[in-house]
Write a protein that holds these residues in place. Structure first.
Motif: not given
Length: 315
Positions: A226-232, A292-305
């Motif tokens: 609901m908050i945009g799928g994957d996060q970069l 320096e660093d790069v990561a692809l991740r799903r949103p956490t429930l904290d971010e949803v909340f």
């Protein structure tokens, strides 16, 4: 047709000028683990107390294990287990005696109550302390004993109100294993928790409450989408490059990234995860902006909340 172990329709409960429940609706399928999330005062504990027959709603209807909560409370109680926020164990008795007592209160014969007590003492890591009076238990041990008591009958529906508050990670994992095992045998679990990662680990479905009503419901993955799928996430080598890198990310992702100057981090939602990552990294390299660093991740429930309840929070 899906069968539901817990159904709430339009539940309302008022304390003075406060609406603890204000049209609370919920349907939990049989055998599911459902997490009830929400900020303090959202109505989570009130909902559990109404569904567990400890509190009568002012309006609405609730059915648990196929029985009307208001019309058949005694029959409902025989089919449920409950571990509330406050421990219900007897400090004068030993751990073993507490569990045997609960077994007898549930009308198990003496031999069955003893056997079930021993099984639960082992399952919750309390065998060595089983002969000690509970007044000598630590807070975590009392909580585990309280949870064990709620498992006595392997109930059709188990209500857990913040079950792992105060437990260390090892004991928390023991509770998680016990909840999963109970669900595998067909019990339905409705739990409130302040630990969103716990809901992510355990729950098949999640309902988010705010101001006494459900504002979002679904699987953890659906809520995250609901908050945009994957996060970069990008961490730059130089803070001076943040603005330029943010413009690159916004152009590719179609959304302004969140920036943290202290950590030199940029975060933006992306839909084509690999394509967006490739395009952004190529453009940053072309502009000489070091990452320096790069990561692809799903949103956490904290971010949803936080996203779902942000407009309710006042500074």
């Amino acid at each position: 047709m899906t069968s539901f172990a817990v159904v709430a329709e339009g539940l309302r409960k008022r304390y003075g000028d406060t609406n603890a429940l204000d049209g609370f609706d919920l349907a939990v399928p049989e055998g599911a683990v459902c997490g009830l999330l929400g900020p303090n005062g959202a109505g989570k504990t009130t909902a559990i107390r109404v569904l567990a027959t400890l509190l009568r709603a002012d309006a609405g209807r609730a059915v648990v294990a196929g029985l009307d909560v208001a019309a058949e409370p005694a029959q409902v109680r025989y089919r449920i287990g409950l571990a509330g926020q406050q421990s219900a164990v007897d400090e004068i008795l030993t751990g073993r005696e507490n569990l045997e007592m609960w077994g007898r209160l549930y009308h198990l014969d003496a031999a069955t109550a003893r056997r079930r007590a021993e099984e639960l003492l082992e399952q919750f890591g309390l065998t060595e302390a089983s002969g000690k009076r509970v007044k000598h238990y630590s807070g975590g041990m009392r909580r585990r004993l309280d949870l064990a008591a709620s498992f006595i009958l392997a109930p059709r529906v188990l209500f857990l109100d913040e079950p792992t508050t105060g437990l260390d990670p090892r004991n928390r994992n023991e509770v998680w294993r016990a909840v999963r095992a109970l669900a595998e045998f067909g019990s339905t679990v409705l739990m409130t928790t302040q630990y969103l990662f716990e809901a992510d680990q355990l729950a098949d479905r999640i309902a988010v409450l705010d101001a006494g009503r459900v504002i979002a419901e679904g699987t953890p993955e659906r809520l995250k989408s609901m908050i945009g799928g994957d996060q970069l996430d990008l961490v730059l080598r130089e803070a001076a490059d943040l603005d330029a890198a943010a413009r690159v990310m916004a152009g590719v992702a179609g959304a302004e990234p969140a920036a943290d100057a202290d950590t030199r981090r940029l975060t933006a939602p992306v839909r084509d995860r690999i394509g967006a990552l490739t395009e952004i990294m190529h453009e940053l390299q072309r502009r000489g902006i070091a990452v320096e660093d790069v990561a692809l991740r799903r949103p956490t429930l904290d971010e949803v909340f936080l996203s779902l309840t942000a407009e309710k929070v006042t500074p």
